[in-house]
Design a protein around this motif. Structure first.
Motif, PDB file in Angstrom:
ATOM      1  N   GLY A 178       0.816  -1.213   0.000  1.00  0.00           N
ATOM      2  CA  GLY A 178       0.000   0.000   0.000  1.00  0.00           C
ATOM      3  C   GLY A 178       0.849   1.263   0.000  1.00  0.00           C
ATOM      4  O   GLY A 178       0.508   2.249  -0.654  1.00  0.00           O
ATOM      5  N   LYS A 179       1.968   1.241   0.737  1.00  0.00           N
ATOM      6  CA  LYS A 179       2.840   2.411   0.782  1.00  0.00           C
ATOM      7  C   LYS A 179       3.506   2.659  -0.572  1.00  0.00           C
ATOM      8  O   LYS A 179       3.665   3.809  -0.996  1.00  0.00           O
ATOM      9  CB  LYS A 179       3.903   2.246   1.868  1.00  0.00           C
ATOM     10  N   ALA A 180       3.894   1.599  -1.243  1.00  0.00           N
ATOM     11  CA  ALA A 180       4.546   1.747  -2.549  1.00  0.00           C
ATOM     12  C   ALA A 180       3.562   2.306  -3.576  1.00  0.00           C
ATOM     13  O   ALA A 180       3.913   3.164  -4.388  1.00  0.00           O
ATOM     14  CB  ALA A 180       5.107   0.408  -3.011  1.00  0.00           C
ATOM     15  N   VAL A 181       2.326   1.848  -3.538  1.00  0.00           N
ATOM     16  CA  VAL A 181       1.298   2.336  -4.454  1.00  0.00           C
ATOM     17  C   VAL A 181       1.024   3.815  -4.175  1.00  0.00           C
ATOM     18  O   VAL A 181       0.924   4.633  -5.103  1.00  0.00           O
ATOM     19  CB  VAL A 181       0.005   1.491  -4.330  1.00  0.00           C
ATOM     20  N   ALA A 182       0.921   4.171  -2.896  1.00  0.00           N
ATOM     21  CA  ALA A 182       0.683   5.569  -2.529  1.00  0.00           C
ATOM     22  C   ALA A 182       1.844   6.454  -2.980  1.00  0.00           C
ATOM     23  O   ALA A 182       1.633   7.569  -3.486  1.00  0.00           O
ATOM     24  CB  ALA A 182       0.464   5.688  -1.030  1.00  0.00           C
ATOM     25  N   ALA A 183       3.062   5.984  -2.819  1.00  0.00           N
ATOM     26  CA  ALA A 183       4.233   6.759  -3.229  1.00  0.00           C
ATOM     27  C   ALA A 183       4.259   6.923  -4.751  1.00  0.00           C
ATOM     28  O   ALA A 183       4.565   8.010  -5.267  1.00  0.00           O
ATOM     29  CB  ALA A 183       5.513   6.074  -2.754  1.00  0.00           C
ATOM     30  N   LEU A 184       3.912   5.870  -5.492  1.00  0.00           N
ATOM     31  CA  LEU A 184       3.887   5.934  -6.951  1.00  0.00           C
ATOM     32  C   LEU A 184       2.813   6.908  -7.431  1.00  0.00           C
ATOM     33  O   LEU A 184       3.061   7.722  -8.322  1.00  0.00           O
ATOM     34  CB  LEU A 184       3.648   4.545  -7.533  1.00  0.00           C
ATOM     35  N   LEU A 185       1.644   6.853  -6.820  1.00  0.00           N
ATOM     36  CA  LEU A 185       0.570   7.779  -7.189  1.00  0.00           C
ATOM     37  C   LEU A 185       0.940   9.224  -6.878  1.00  0.00           C
ATOM     38  O   LEU A 185       0.653  10.124  -7.663  1.00  0.00           O
ATOM     39  CB  LEU A 185      -0.728   7.399  -6.485  1.00  0.00           C
ATOM     40  N   THR A 186       1.582   9.452  -5.759  1.00  0.00           N
ATOM     41  CA  THR A 186       2.020  10.800  -5.395  1.00  0.00           C
ATOM     42  C   THR A 186       3.044  11.315  -6.399  1.00  0.00           C
ATOM     43  O   THR A 186       2.977  12.468  -6.833  1.00  0.00           O
ATOM     44  CB  THR A 186       2.626  10.804  -3.970  1.00  0.00           C
ATOM     45  N   LEU A 187       3.960  10.455  -6.786  1.00  0.00           N
ATOM     46  CA  LEU A 187       4.971  10.835  -7.766  1.00  0.00           C
ATOM     47  C   LEU A 187       4.328  11.167  -9.106  1.00  0.00           C
ATOM     48  O   LEU A 187       4.685  12.172  -9.740  1.00  0.00           O
ATOM     49  CB  LEU A 187       5.991   9.701  -7.923  1.00  0.00           C
ATOM     50  N   LEU A 188       3.369  10.374  -9.541  1.00  0.00           N
ATOM     51  CA  LEU A 188       2.676  10.646 -10.800  1.00  0.00           C
ATOM     52  C   LEU A 188       1.880  11.943 -10.739  1.00  0.00           C
ATOM     53  O   LEU A 188       1.845  12.706 -11.714  1.00  0.00           O
ATOM     54  CB  LEU A 188       1.760   9.474 -11.157  1.00  0.00           C
ATOM     55  N   LEU A 189       1.242  12.206  -9.624  1.00  0.00           N
ATOM     56  CA  LEU A 189       0.488  13.451  -9.473  1.00  0.00           C
ATOM     57  C   LEU A 189       1.408  14.666  -9.502  1.00  0.00           C
ATOM     58  O   LEU A 189       1.079  15.686 -10.109  1.00  0.00           O
ATOM     59  CB  LEU A 189      -0.325  13.441  -8.178  1.00  0.00           C
ATOM     60  N   LEU A 190       2.558  14.580  -8.865  1.00  0.00           N
ATOM     61  CA  LEU A 190       3.521  15.684  -8.885  1.00  0.00           C
ATOM     62  C   LEU A 190       4.037  15.914 -10.296  1.00  0.00           C
ATOM     63  O   LEU A 190       4.194  17.056 -10.734  1.00  0.00           O
ATOM     64  CB  LEU A 190       4.681  15.404  -7.923  1.00  0.00           C
ATOM     65  N   PHE A 191       4.305  14.840 -11.012  1.00  0.00           N
ATOM     66  CA  PHE A 191       4.781  14.967 -12.382  1.00  0.00           C
ATOM     67  C   PHE A 191       3.703  15.593 -13.272  1.00  0.00           C
ATOM     68  O   PHE A 191       3.991  16.475 -14.077  1.00  0.00           O
ATOM     69  CB  PHE A 191       5.182  13.593 -12.929  1.00  0.00           C
ATOM     70  N   ALA A 192       2.459  15.148 -13.120  1.00  0.00           N
ATOM     71  CA  ALA A 192       1.358  15.674 -13.932  1.00  0.00           C
ATOM     72  C   ALA A 192       1.102  17.144 -13.618  1.00  0.00           C
ATOM     73  O   ALA A 192       0.772  17.928 -14.506  1.00  0.00           O
ATOM     74  CB  ALA A 192       0.098  14.854 -13.699  1.00  0.00           C
ATOM     75  N   ALA A 193       1.254  17.540 -12.373  1.00  0.00           N
ATOM     76  CA  ALA A 193       1.018  18.932 -11.997  1.00  0.00           C
ATOM     77  C   ALA A 193       2.089  19.858 -12.569  1.00  0.00           C
ATOM     78  O   ALA A 193       1.830  21.029 -12.830  1.00  0.00           O
ATOM     79  CB  ALA A 193       0.982  19.064 -10.473  1.00  0.00           C
TER      80      ALA A 193
END
Length: 95
Positions: A3-18
């Motif tokens: 769950g932590k790895a998925v959350a970290a990956l999603l956060t990274l993708l959101l930062l990149f998209a922003a």
């Protein structure tokens, strides 16, 4: 993945998209289908027409589409075989 790895990956993708800027594509590049469900064949006086967009037939749609933007902001699909629409198309193509 945990769950932590998925959350970290999603956060990274959101930062990149922003951090990226999107570029608007022309309508024809986005739509892969016909824009006009029905067409309007009654005469519209040219003083009420602000812009005319002519879309030739192609893989996205087998029909030639003529979309008029009126001065009040509405978009109307015109019947390309109507005599008055043919005159408008000819005038545009002759320019």
């Amino acid at each position: 993945m945990t769950g932590k790895a998925v959350a970290a990956l999603l956060t990274l993708l959101l930062l990149f998209a922003a951090g990226t800027r999107g570029k608007a594509l022309p309508r024809s590049a986005i739509e892969l289908r016909c824009q006009c469900i029905g067409t309007h064949s009654k005469f519209i006086h040219p003083k009420f027409i602000e812009n005319v967009n002519l879309t030739p037939s192609g893989p996205h749609c087998k029909n030639v589409e003529v979309i008029a933007t009126l001065r009040d902001g509405r978009e109307v699909c015109l019947e390309p075989t109507a005599p008055w629409v043919k005159l408008i198309i000819k005038a545009i193509l002759d320019k």
